[in-house]
Design a protein around this motif. Structure first.
Motif: not given
Lengths: 383, 399
Positions: B1, B74, B300-301, B303-304, B307-308, B316
């Motif tokens: 992380m 990213n 940040f959600t 971003n998550r 990334c996922l 999602l």
């Protein structure tokens, strides 16, 4: 950017979860809460043997040197299983303050803590502090061989079981208030521990400092060092309270969805009603949004980023708000049964409400966030 | 992380910033700053697209061989965020964001070869023919018919909420090719020239007084079967995939950050009735702090999720769509307070691209009323907030 746990972290998560699943079901937890002893000493010893009590401490102090991410992982599970054993009080607050000091007794004391033989409490906040670290009134006066402490510390969790307490007071030196931290054995004469049970199944006390005479050697830190110790310790603590909320939210959502799928009214599972489905989806959304800020704030803290304080305040506000909404929805969807002592749901609600008011309420952290945010966006700020 | 940007990402971010600084003209930036909608106005969107196409950045999500980029997830986030922050207009998404990825996945070689370059160059402007007057959230109940006639189909019916149809030359449509099967089974995905005989485009004036939406009527419109994307009667799969691209690949938090920056700017300029600046007002500050915190949680959600998903949007995206649109509406409402007395003024022409005339009141809040009104649609289009909750109830919670 990466939000995945590494292999070791996954393993830690798995072992803590498996241990609690096997040893900490809700019925057993309730027996403990209702028993004569504040918590399960055997379980504490087992956790010591598993090495978990050493997680947040440096190898030099006999610990494992785990980061805030590992601690977050552990506390999520503690929250999920409503664990009442004083991980938070002994490890994070007492241990957290002690590990940041340079006192000669530190290592020895921490080693005892890590082996499960020593419990502690951090007695800093007072009736009027409401989370503001600088706002205390207890007084320390300098004597020939040390200090004399007077004042009252409020709602000190784990104080009834503590072997040692860390106490803060203000010493008036040349017209200036100097913050001091003292490490005292809990049986020190003049230290009166007025113990009580708390709504969330734990034990705490009002700690009266009735002219407690202490040696100069009891002084743990003072001035800016003492302030830094408290700030860092409480920032760590706030993140772990968010992690506890996180575990609780996840479990509440899980149990609510399960219950709604089984409970039948009007001839069908109540989970088939759209109005309840959407309420459960909102529980899910809240859980995930809070998780994102928990991760972000924890990683900011690990990086010691200049905006870590802002993120911690934000995470606390979001986490409190979401956890409260999730718990209230869980009660509402379960119906009457959730208002009884028998079901875990109400106990999550109680812990969530308590946590949301420890070390500054949700509103306090919202104001803290507002202040930090204005600094950030002020001309010459970082944004 | 970790939250760290790699050295390569930092270098990339600086490259993007430098490019934006060099390429965003003052009128493009004004247009981006005063957006009233998820869409920029047409002229500035196309002007900006031309600049990006020349740079090779118009379609970051496409593979390089079709004129896209090889950016990592990213880097795409960095690009979107920096573009918003700099005040760049948004490109119209129907061609680049929606149809492009669909053609790349389901299109024939001929379709890719012919159509993708024309999307990038702006030669083709596409609009989306999904909703119908009787098929909104219940999209599968659509009625527009395509009846086979030799190598062609004959199209009859109507599409509504077709954004920018009045400025487009092409439309992709969901049509019924088999009325006897289950609703989802008989649908096909087809490409139509808007200048075909029998097509009529009727603009719809929105409550902000602007035209973004249209209704398109089809009366015996003849279209070659070569214009099918995917197979006949398999349009629903294509449609669902496109809806995910429509919901994903968007950086809600960056747009909200821009809204919040406008709010903060106005709060430092505008005073309350009591005579202090809004930024010092406790009621206002409390609300602003709440929304800023929600923005961070959304950021940040996203971003998550990014990334996922590694670029593959999934269920999602529903969470992010709901949280993003609902939060942006809350910021709209806070901005209304700041606009104050000048809120009712109707001066839409002052928001147009290249406008240099005069207007009444602060320029910084010129778009606020229109933005509020326009953004009511955000929780309705692309699958309403309620449909998204249905999707999550089923797919995530198993209800």
């Amino acid at each position: 950017m990466n939000f995945e746990f590494n292999e070791e972290q996954k393993l830690l998560q798995h072992s803590v979860e498996a241990f609690l699943r096997d040893n900490y079901d809700f019925q057993r937890r309730q027996q403990q809460v209702e028993s004569d002893t504040p918590f399960d000493q055997d379980l504490w010893r087992q956790c010591a043997e598993l090495g978990w009590l050493g997680l947040p401490f440096s190898e030099e102090d006999g610990g494992l040197g785990a980061s805030a991410v590992e601690m977050m992982i552990v506390f999520e599970q503690l929250g999920r299983y409503l664990v009442i054993e004083p991980f938070f009080e002994t490890l994070v607050l007492f241990g957290g303050a002690l590990k940041r000091s340079r006192h000669p007794i530190r290592s020895e004391c921490l080693q005892q803590l890590i082996s499960g033989q020593l419990h502690g409490a951090l007695a800093h906040f007072e009736l009027h502090s409401r989370g503001e670290i600088g706002s205390i009134e207890s007084v320390s006066t300098t004597t020939d061989d040390g200090f004399c402490l007077k004042g009252c510390k409020t709602t000190v969790y784990n104080a009834p079981e503590a072997d040692f307490v860390i106490v803060s007071a203000l010493n008036l030196v040349r017209g200036e208030e100097l913050l001091q931290l003292f490490l005292l054995p809990a049986n020190k004469p003049g230290l009166e521990i007025e113990a009580y049970q708390t709504t969330d199944g734990r034990h705490a006390a009002e700690l009266h400092l009735n002219n407690v005479h202490v040696d100069a050697s009891c002084l743990l830190a003072e001035g800016s060092e003492a302030l830094a110790i408290l700030r860092e310790t409480y920032d760590d603590a706030l993140l772990l309270l968010c992690a506890e909320h996180q575990g609780a939210m996840e479990q509440l959502l899980r149990e609510t969805v399960e219950y709604a799928s089984e409970r039948k009214q009007f001839g069908q599972a109540i989970g088939s009603f759209q109005v309840l489905q959407h309420r459960m989806v909102d529980m899910y959304i809240a859980t995930e949004l809070a998780r994102s800020l928990l991760y972000a704030a924890t990683l900011k803290s690990v990086d010691q980023s200049p905006d870590a304080g802002l993120f911690i305040a934000a995470a606390k506000v979001k986490s409190d708000t979401c956890a409260k909404a999730v718990a209230e929805s869980a009660v509402q969807i379960h119906g009457g049964i959730a208002t009884t002592n028998e079901l875990s749901i109400g106990h999550y609600l109680k812990r969530i409400i308590v946590v949301s008011h420890l070390f500054g309420s949700t509103q306090y952290h919202q104001r803290r966030f507002g202040k930090l945010s204005r600094q950030l966006f002020a001309p010459g700020g970082m944004a | 992380m970790d939250l760290a940007l790699s050295a390569a990402d930092i270098a990339f971010r600086d490259e993007v910033r430098e490019f934006l600084k060099q390429s965003l003209t003052p009128s493009l930036k004004r247009s981006g700053d005063l957006m009233t909608s998820v869409f920029s106005n047409f002229e500035s969107a196309m002007a900006w697209q031309a600049i990006l196409a020349e740079k090779g950045w118009a379609a970051p999500d496409w593979p390089v061989e079709y004129g896209g980029t090889d950016w990592t997830v990213n880097q795409k986030i960095i690009y979107l965020k920096e573009s918003k922050r700099a005040g760049a207009p948004s490109l119209l998404p129907m061609g680049i964001q929606m149809l492009g990825p669909i053609l790349i996945r389901y299109g024939t070689e001929a379709q890719k070869h012919e159509l993708l370059p024309r999307i990038l160059s702006g030669e083709d402007v596409w609009c989306q023919g999904y909703s119908e007057p009787g098929a909104g959230s219940d999209l599968a109940s659509l009625k527009m018919r395509a009846v086979a006639d030799g190598d062609d189909y004959i199209l009859n019916g109507s599409k509504i909420w077709t954004s920018f149809a009045h400025r487009s030359n092409k439309i992709f449509c969901l049509v019924k090719t088999d009325v006897d099967s289950k609703p989802q089974a008989g649908i096909s995905f087809i490409l139509v020239d808007l200048d075909s005989a029998g097509v009529t485009v009727a603009p719809i004036v929105s409550i902000d007084g602007e035209v973004e939406q249209c209704q398109v009527f089809f009366e015996d419109v003849r279209v070659s079967k070569d214009n099918l994307v995917g197979k006949e009667n398999q349009g629903w799969e294509v449609a669902k995939c496109l809806l995910e691209f429509e919901r994903g690949g968007y950086c809600y938090y960056a747009a909200i950050e821009k809204q919040l920056a406008q709010v903060r700017r106005l709060a430092a300029e505008e005073k309350t009735a009591e005579g202090w600046f809004y930024e010092l007002d406790p009621v206002f500050s409390t609300r602003l702090a709440e929304l800023e915190i929600e923005k961070l949680a959304l950021e940040f959600t996203e971003n998550r999720v990014n990334c996922l998903a590694e670029g593959k949007p999934g269920a999602l995206t529903s969470l992010v769509k709901v949280a993003g649109t609902e939060l942006s509406q809350k910021v709209d409402a806070l901005a209304l307070e700041l606009r104050g007395t000048h809120l009712p003024l109707l001066q839409n022409e002052a928001l147009s691209y290249g406008f240099e005339g005069g207007f009444i009141g602060s320029e910084h809040g010129l778009n606020i009323m229109n933005a509020y009104l326009n953004n009511r649609a955000s929780t309705i289009y692309g699958g309403s907030a309620e449909i998204q909750r249905n999707i999550m109830a089923k797919q995530v919670l198993g209800l």
